[in-house]
Design a protein around this motif. Structure first.
Motif, PDB file in Angstrom:
ATOM      1  N   GLY A  73       0.825  -1.199   0.000  1.00  9.80           N
ATOM      2  CA  GLY A  73       0.000   0.000   0.000  1.00  9.80           C
ATOM      3  C   GLY A  73       0.860   1.251   0.000  1.00  9.80           C
ATOM      4  O   GLY A  73       1.813   1.376  -0.781  1.00  9.80           O
ATOM      5  N   TYR A  74       0.538   2.180   0.897  1.00  9.16           N
ATOM      6  CA  TYR A  74       1.299   3.429   1.004  1.00  9.16           C
ATOM      7  C   TYR A  74       2.579   3.270   1.824  1.00  9.16           C
ATOM      8  O   TYR A  74       3.292   4.247   2.049  1.00  9.16           O
ATOM      9  N   GLY A  75       2.843   2.069   2.305  1.00  8.57           N
ATOM     10  CA  GLY A  75       4.065   1.823   3.059  1.00  8.57           C
ATOM     11  C   GLY A  75       3.995   2.268   4.506  1.00  8.57           C
ATOM     12  O   GLY A  75       5.030   2.329   5.182  1.00  8.57           O
ATOM     13  N   ALA A  76       2.801   2.563   5.014  1.00 11.91           N
ATOM     14  CA  ALA A  76       2.689   3.053   6.393  1.00 11.91           C
ATOM     15  C   ALA A  76       3.147   2.004   7.395  1.00 11.91           C
ATOM     16  O   ALA A  76       3.874   2.311   8.352  1.00 11.91           O
ATOM     17  N   THR A  90      11.553  -3.885   2.406  1.00 11.37           N
ATOM     18  CA  THR A  90      11.286  -3.736   0.976  1.00 11.37           C
ATOM     19  C   THR A  90       9.803  -3.995   0.748  1.00 11.37           C
ATOM     20  O   THR A  90       9.290  -5.041   1.163  1.00 11.37           O
ATOM     21  N   GLY A  91       9.105  -3.047   0.147  1.00 11.31           N
ATOM     22  CA  GLY A  91       7.675  -3.194  -0.085  1.00 11.31           C
ATOM     23  C   GLY A  91       7.335  -3.232  -1.555  1.00 11.31           C
ATOM     24  O   GLY A  91       7.986  -2.564  -2.364  1.00 11.31           O
ATOM     25  N   LEU A  92       6.344  -4.025  -1.901  1.00 13.00           N
ATOM     26  CA  LEU A  92       5.842  -4.088  -3.272  1.00 13.00           C
ATOM     27  C   LEU A  92       4.364  -3.731  -3.290  1.00 13.00           C
ATOM     28  O   LEU A  92       3.593  -4.232  -2.473  1.00 13.00           O
ATOM     29  N   THR A  93       3.984  -2.877  -4.231  1.00 16.40           N
ATOM     30  CA  THR A  93       2.580  -2.551  -4.459  1.00 16.40           C
ATOM     31  C   THR A  93       2.310  -2.547  -5.951  1.00 16.40           C
ATOM     32  O   THR A  93       3.190  -2.205  -6.754  1.00 16.40           O
ATOM     33  N   GLN A  98      -0.219   4.699  -5.088  1.00 11.76           N
ATOM     34  CA  GLN A  98       0.180   4.461  -3.706  1.00 11.76           C
ATOM     35  C   GLN A  98       1.673   4.715  -3.516  1.00 11.76           C
ATOM     36  O   GLN A  98       2.077   5.330  -2.528  1.00 11.76           O
ATOM     37  N   ALA A  99       2.482   4.244  -4.453  1.00 13.29           N
ATOM     38  CA  ALA A  99       3.923   4.464  -4.340  1.00 13.29           C
ATOM     39  C   ALA A  99       4.257   5.949  -4.401  1.00 13.29           C
ATOM     40  O   ALA A  99       5.145   6.429  -3.681  1.00 13.29           O
ATOM     41  N   THR A 100       3.543   6.692  -5.223  1.00 17.57           N
ATOM     42  CA  THR A 100       3.790   8.127  -5.363  1.00 17.57           C
ATOM     43  C   THR A 100       3.507   8.872  -4.068  1.00 17.57           C
ATOM     44  O   THR A 100       4.213   9.819  -3.724  1.00 17.57           O
ATOM     45  N   HIS A 101       2.489   8.446  -3.332  1.00 16.16           N
ATOM     46  CA  HIS A 101       2.097   9.135  -2.109  1.00 16.16           C
ATOM     47  C   HIS A 101       2.745   8.540  -0.863  1.00 16.16           C
ATOM     48  O   HIS A 101       2.300   8.809   0.257  1.00 16.16           O
ATOM     49  N   SER A 102       3.782   7.750  -1.050  1.00 12.38           N
ATOM     50  CA  SER A 102       4.500   7.177   0.080  1.00 12.38           C
ATOM     51  C   SER A 102       5.717   8.043   0.389  1.00 12.38           C
ATOM     52  O   SER A 102       6.650   8.128  -0.413  1.00 12.38           O
ATOM     53  N   PRO A 103       5.756   8.720   1.542  1.00  9.82           N
ATOM     54  CA  PRO A 103       6.914   9.567   1.857  1.00  9.82           C
ATOM     55  C   PRO A 103       8.168   8.730   2.059  1.00  9.82           C
ATOM     56  O   PRO A 103       8.109   7.643   2.644  1.00  9.82           O
ATOM     57  N   PRO A 104       9.317   9.208   1.589  1.00  8.95           N
ATOM     58  CA  PRO A 104      10.552   8.431   1.747  1.00  8.95           C
ATOM     59  C   PRO A 104      10.980   8.339   3.206  1.00  8.95           C
ATOM     60  O   PRO A 104      10.717   9.243   4.005  1.00  8.95           O
ATOM     61  N   GLN A 105      11.636   7.249   3.519  1.00 12.96           N
ATOM     62  CA  GLN A 105      12.168   7.060   4.869  1.00 12.96           C
ATOM     63  C   GLN A 105      13.384   6.146   4.772  1.00 12.96           C
ATOM     64  O   GLN A 105      13.345   5.120   4.083  1.00 12.96           O
ATOM     65  N   VAL A 108      13.524   2.025   4.209  1.00 16.86           N
ATOM     66  CA  VAL A 108      12.303   1.546   3.563  1.00 16.86           C
ATOM     67  C   VAL A 108      12.408   1.801   2.063  1.00 16.86           C
ATOM     68  O   VAL A 108      12.656   2.934   1.638  1.00 16.86           O
ATOM     69  N   ARG A 109      12.224   0.752   1.286  1.00 17.72           N
ATOM     70  CA  ARG A 109      12.285   0.876  -0.175  1.00 17.72           C
ATOM     71  C   ARG A 109      11.003   0.289  -0.759  1.00 17.72           C
ATOM     72  O   ARG A 109      10.735  -0.906  -0.609  1.00 17.72           O
ATOM     73  N   LEU A 110      10.208   1.143  -1.407  1.00 16.87           N
ATOM     74  CA  LEU A 110       8.972   0.692  -2.020  1.00 16.87           C
ATOM     75  C   LEU A 110       9.115   0.663  -3.535  1.00 16.87           C
ATOM     76  O   LEU A 110       9.689   1.578  -4.129  1.00 16.87           O
TER      77      LEU A 110
END
Length: 275
Positions: A73-76, A90-93, A98-105, A108-110
């Motif tokens: 999802g958004y990686g929350a 490592t996240g996959l969506t 959803q990837a666009t609206h995931s803030p970098p941290q 965490v790699r989406l």
């Protein structure tokens, strides 16, 4: 297993989440999954975080571990777990929105990608988890075989899943379970026994199973209430919902409320370990 009457593939799942992205974020926030309530005083934001915390407690990763979030999802959840446990995720969506609206941290790699064709290395991860994403995958045995492939020996897999009632009556299948699959872009919905069998075939040993249906069911009453209020008071949301190709999902909200109340749907959390 309950199958959708219409064919559902990765492209239609991605389209569902891409198109409804503004609505999901406005009505529920950055966690695209159920809340987990232990008492009546908790708000939805606390409840969705409680579910993520429940998952990571089952995984119990050591600092520095490598985790994979299957359908992030958004990686929350990934960001919360990475902060709390000092791990890398490592996240996959399937959803580019959803990837666009995931803030970098850091840590965490989406990526936008299909778990059933993920290209990840063998035995690359210490643990894996899927919070309400396996339902969207057409080849559920492959969902498990891919998890087993990328896990190191001894690695854990935790799955939160919408489960169809075992031996559900024809009425429940026709009026609740199959429409929920079709409207929610789920190719199928397995039973607890289906999930146990697929995991066993993949070489995963069951450590724990909990039915949390009663603790999560409030999610849909809250969602339906927020949607109705938004349709009345928010012109932008109203326009988006009424014009959306995927607007049929709105019909699943009352179905989900009834399905939980009559037991047609169960919310199961599994923990497995690779030998």
């Amino acid at each position: 297993m309950i199958n959708s009457r219409t064919k559902v593939g990765a492209a239609s799942v991605a389209d569902h989440y891409d198109e409804l992205d503004p609505i999901y974020r406005a009505l529920w926030g950055e966690h695209v999954h159920h809340g987990l309530w232990s008492n009546a005083l908790e708000g939805p934001e606390q409840a969705v975080e409680a579910l993520s915390d429940y998952v990571v407690d089952l995984l119990d990763p050591a600092p520095g571990s490598q985790l994979v979030d299957i359908g992030c999802g958004y990686g929350a959840a990934a960001r919360r777990i990475a902060r709390q446990r000092l791990v890398e995720v490592t996240g996959l969506t399937l959803s580019a929105a959803q990837a666009t609206h995931s803030p970098p941290q850091p840590g965490v790699r989406l990526t936008v990608g299909d778990w059933l064709d993920n290209g990840l290395a063998d035995q690359a991860f210490d643990a894996a988890y899927a919070i309400e994403s396996s339902e969207h995958m057409a080849d559920k045995p492959r969902f498990f075989s891919e998890a087993a492939r990328v896990l190191k020996p001894g690695g854990r897999l935790v799955v939160c899943a919408w489960l169809a009632e075992t031996n559900a009556s024809p009425w429940k299948v026709r009026h609740l379970l199959e429409p929920i699959c079709r409207e929610g872009r789920l190719p199928s919905m397995g039973t607890r026994e289906d999930y146990a069998g697929w995991a066993d075939e993949a070489g995963l040993h069951l450590l724990d199973y909990k039915d949390l249906s009663r603790q999560v069911a409030r999610t849909w009453t809250i969602c339906l209430g927020r949607l109705v209020r938004a349709l009345v008071t928010d012109g932008d949301i109203r326009t988006r919902v009424l014009s959306a190709r995927n607007r049929v999902f709105a019909f699943s909200l009352p179905r989900l409320i009834l399905a939980y109340r009559c037991g047609a749907i169960r919310y199961g959390v599994f923990a497995w370990q690779k030998a």
